[in-house]
Design a protein around this motif. Structure first.
Motif, PDB file in Angstrom:
ATOM      1  N   ASP A 231      22.239   0.867 -32.012  1.00 25.19           N
ATOM      2  CA  ASP A 231      22.941   0.373 -33.194  1.00 25.19           C
ATOM      3  C   ASP A 231      22.925   1.377 -34.339  1.00 25.19           C
ATOM      4  O   ASP A 231      23.549   1.123 -35.377  1.00 25.19           O
ATOM      5  CB  ASP A 231      22.304  -0.941 -33.670  1.00 25.19           C
ATOM      6  N   ALA A 232      22.215   2.487 -34.172  1.00 26.62           N
ATOM      7  CA  ALA A 232      22.128   3.454 -35.277  1.00 26.62           C
ATOM      8  C   ALA A 232      22.088   4.897 -34.786  1.00 26.62           C
ATOM      9  O   ALA A 232      21.311   5.709 -35.303  1.00 26.62           O
ATOM     10  CB  ALA A 232      20.888   3.157 -36.119  1.00 26.62           C
ATOM     11  N   PRO A 233      22.932   5.269 -33.814  1.00 26.93           N
ATOM     12  CA  PRO A 233      22.848   6.638 -33.296  1.00 26.93           C
ATOM     13  C   PRO A 233      23.307   7.710 -34.270  1.00 26.93           C
ATOM     14  O   PRO A 233      22.992   8.886 -34.099  1.00 26.93           O
ATOM     15  CB  PRO A 233      23.752   6.599 -32.062  1.00 26.93           C
ATOM     16  N   ALA A 234      24.054   7.310 -35.303  1.00 29.07           N
ATOM     17  CA  ALA A 234      24.552   8.305 -36.254  1.00 29.07           C
ATOM     18  C   ALA A 234      23.530   8.648 -37.335  1.00 29.07           C
ATOM     19  O   ALA A 234      23.734   9.596 -38.098  1.00 29.07           O
ATOM     20  CB  ALA A 234      25.835   7.806 -36.917  1.00 29.07           C
ATOM     21  N   MET A 235      22.429   7.890 -37.408  1.00 26.62           N
ATOM     22  CA  MET A 235      21.463   8.101 -38.484  1.00 26.62           C
ATOM     23  C   MET A 235      20.832   9.494 -38.445  1.00 26.62           C
ATOM     24  O   MET A 235      20.798  10.198 -39.457  1.00 26.62           O
ATOM     25  CB  MET A 235      20.367   7.042 -38.422  1.00 26.62           C
ATOM     26  N   ARG A 236      20.354   9.895 -37.293  1.00 28.73           N
ATOM     27  CA  ARG A 236      19.635  11.166 -37.216  1.00 28.73           C
ATOM     28  C   ARG A 236      20.529  12.356 -37.531  1.00 28.73           C
ATOM     29  O   ARG A 236      20.183  13.164 -38.397  1.00 28.73           O
ATOM     30  CB  ARG A 236      18.977  11.316 -35.839  1.00 28.73           C
TER      31      ARG A 236
ATOM     32  N   ALA B 166      27.406  13.169 -36.245  1.00 26.95           N
ATOM     33  CA  ALA B 166      27.268  11.817 -36.776  1.00 26.95           C
ATOM     34  C   ALA B 166      28.552  11.017 -36.562  1.00 26.95           C
ATOM     35  O   ALA B 166      28.511   9.846 -36.157  1.00 26.95           O
ATOM     36  CB  ALA B 166      26.918  11.866 -38.261  1.00 26.95           C
ATOM     37  N   LEU B 167      29.686  11.655 -36.805  1.00 26.84           N
ATOM     38  CA  LEU B 167      30.970  10.971 -36.637  1.00 26.84           C
ATOM     39  C   LEU B 167      31.182  10.567 -35.183  1.00 26.84           C
ATOM     40  O   LEU B 167      31.625   9.451 -34.891  1.00 26.84           O
ATOM     41  CB  LEU B 167      32.098  11.884 -37.108  1.00 26.84           C
ATOM     42  N   ALA B 168      30.840  11.473 -34.271  1.00 31.89           N
ATOM     43  CA  ALA B 168      30.997  11.172 -32.845  1.00 31.89           C
ATOM     44  C   ALA B 168      30.041  10.078 -32.387  1.00 31.89           C
ATOM     45  O   ALA B 168      30.363   9.285 -31.498  1.00 31.89           O
ATOM     46  CB  ALA B 168      30.777  12.440 -32.025  1.00 31.89           C
TER      47      ALA B 168
ATOM     48  N   HIS C  10      24.985   9.868 -23.624  1.00 32.74           N
ATOM     49  CA  HIS C  10      24.939  11.315 -23.767  1.00 32.74           C
ATOM     50  C   HIS C  10      24.523  11.735 -25.176  1.00 32.74           C
ATOM     51  O   HIS C  10      25.123  12.638 -25.775  1.00 32.74           O
ATOM     52  CB  HIS C  10      26.288  11.942 -23.404  1.00 32.74           C
ATOM     53  N   LEU C  11      23.505  11.087 -25.696  1.00 31.90           N
ATOM     54  CA  LEU C  11      23.009  11.421 -27.017  1.00 31.90           C
ATOM     55  C   LEU C  11      21.928  12.486 -26.915  1.00 31.90           C
ATOM     56  O   LEU C  11      21.185  12.546 -25.940  1.00 31.90           O
ATOM     57  CB  LEU C  11      22.440  10.170 -27.694  1.00 31.90           C
ATOM     58  N   PRO C  12      21.805  13.362 -27.927  1.00 32.45           N
ATOM     59  CA  PRO C  12      20.739  14.365 -27.911  1.00 32.45           C
ATOM     60  C   PRO C  12      19.381  13.690 -27.818  1.00 32.45           C
ATOM     61  O   PRO C  12      19.231  12.497 -28.126  1.00 32.45           O
ATOM     62  CB  PRO C  12      20.912  15.090 -29.248  1.00 32.45           C
ATOM     63  N   HIS C  13      18.365  14.450 -27.410  1.00 31.80           N
ATOM     64  CA  HIS C  13      17.038  13.894 -27.155  1.00 31.80           C
ATOM     65  C   HIS C  13      16.447  13.251 -28.403  1.00 31.80           C
ATOM     66  O   HIS C  13      16.736  13.638 -29.520  1.00 31.80           O
ATOM     67  CB  HIS C  13      16.095  14.982 -26.644  1.00 31.80           C
ATOM     68  N   ALA C  14      15.627  12.242 -28.178  1.00 35.45           N
ATOM     69  CA  ALA C  14      14.848  11.616 -29.242  1.00 35.45           C
ATOM     70  C   ALA C  14      13.381  11.870 -28.970  1.00 35.45           C
ATOM     71  O   ALA C  14      12.978  12.120 -27.839  1.00 35.45           O
ATOM     72  CB  ALA C  14      15.118  10.111 -29.290  1.00 35.45           C
ATOM     73  N   ARG C  15      12.563  11.798 -29.998  1.00 36.42           N
ATOM     74  CA  ARG C  15      11.133  12.015 -29.828  1.00 36.42           C
ATOM     75  C   ARG C  15      10.500  10.699 -29.391  1.00 36.42           C
ATOM     76  O   ARG C  15      10.378   9.766 -30.157  1.00 36.42           O
ATOM     77  CB  ARG C  15      10.518  12.503 -31.134  1.00 36.42           C
ATOM     78  N   THR C  16      10.102  10.612 -28.121  1.00 32.17           N
ATOM     79  CA  THR C  16       9.574   9.362 -27.573  1.00 32.17           C
ATOM     80  C   THR C  16       8.263   9.633 -26.862  1.00 32.17           C
ATOM     81  O   THR C  16       8.150   9.492 -25.657  1.00 32.17           O
ATOM     82  CB  THR C  16      10.567   8.721 -26.595  1.00 32.17           C
TER      83      THR C  16
END
Length: 250
Positions: A129-134, A144-146, A153-159
């Motif tokens: 629900d918030a992929p554009a935030m980072r 962000a627009l995309a 296919h989102l860039p990696h997150a720190r998990t």
């Protein structure tokens, strides 16, 4: 996230009860060891041989009583029905895994079957629900627009919830929306009981520089207090980088 998990365990099970825990995608075993030290019986499932070796190395340094409470199985989490009987666990963890599974519903259904009645399913997922935030907070306007129009296919997150190296630079993954996972959990008999945001502010607050690491450690107590409060408070938790969902087996 560990504090959130402990909050749910404390509110669900009698104090002092030794729980049977399944940790799918255990990584280096951060959560598995933490829960074993608390007295619980933990089975960790991990497919990466290097991470398993690291987890075994960490476990080897623990006292015998803790070592005896941890079992490690090599697998990807989709074969739990081969290794375990239905209803074998009080708590099932699946942290930082769903984002790299193309079809998560069968995996989730299998994990729910592993839970005893009243058991707790703990999921850590990327927030769809918030992929554009980072990228937006980082000033990457095109990304962000995309990101507004996709959860794939989102860039990696720190998990690093389990100390795993799932989140490598360049590794892409999928994000999951809260409403969709809520419906999925209801459908597999483990309806959503509580949910939190994880990395509300810290996802973009620090880089990997030594100066940022030193600053993070110096402010760690306050940093954790802020994240813990934001992770359970609207509207902040809704835009966290990750979501921690807790379902309960009916």
């Amino acid at each position: 996230m560990a504090r959130q998990l402990d909050e749910q365990i404390a509110g669900r099970f009698p104090v002092g009860r030794r729980l049977r825990v399944l940790d799918v995608g255990m990584g280096r075993g951060t959560q598995a060891l933490r829960l074993a030290r608390a007295g619980h019986q933990v089975t960790g499932v991990e497919q990466d041989a290097q991470l398993i070796a690291t987890a075994r190395g960490e476990l080897a340094g623990e006292p015998e009583g803790i070592r005896e409470r941890v079992r490690i199985v090599q697998g990807d989490g989709r074969d739990t029905g081969v290794h375990f009987l239905p209803g074998s666990f009080d708590v099932v963890l699946c942290h930082g895994v769903l984002m790299y599974v193309e079809e998560p519903d069968p995996l989730l259904a299998g994990l729910a079957r592993m839970l005893a009645p009243g058991g707790l399913l703990s999921l850590l997922v990327r927030n769809g629900d918030a992929p554009a935030m980072r990228p937006g907070l980082g000033g990457d306007w095109a990304a962000a627009l995309a990101a507004f129009d996709t959860t794939a296919h989102l860039p990696h997150a720190r998990t690093e919830a389990n100390g795993a190296t799932h989140a490598r630079p360049g590794l892409e993954g999928r994000a999951d929306r809260l409403a969709e996972l809520t419906a999925t959990l209801a459908g597999i008999g483990a309806p959503l009981h509580a949910w939190y945001g994880v990395r509300v502010f810290t996802d973009t607050a620090f880089t990997d520089t030594a100066a940022d690491e030193e600053r993070a450690q110096a402010d760690l107590t306050t940093l954790l207090a802020v994240e813990e409060r934001a992770g359970k408070t609207d509207p902040y938790r809704s835009v966290a980088a990750l979501l921690h969902l807790c379902g309960v087996r009916g």
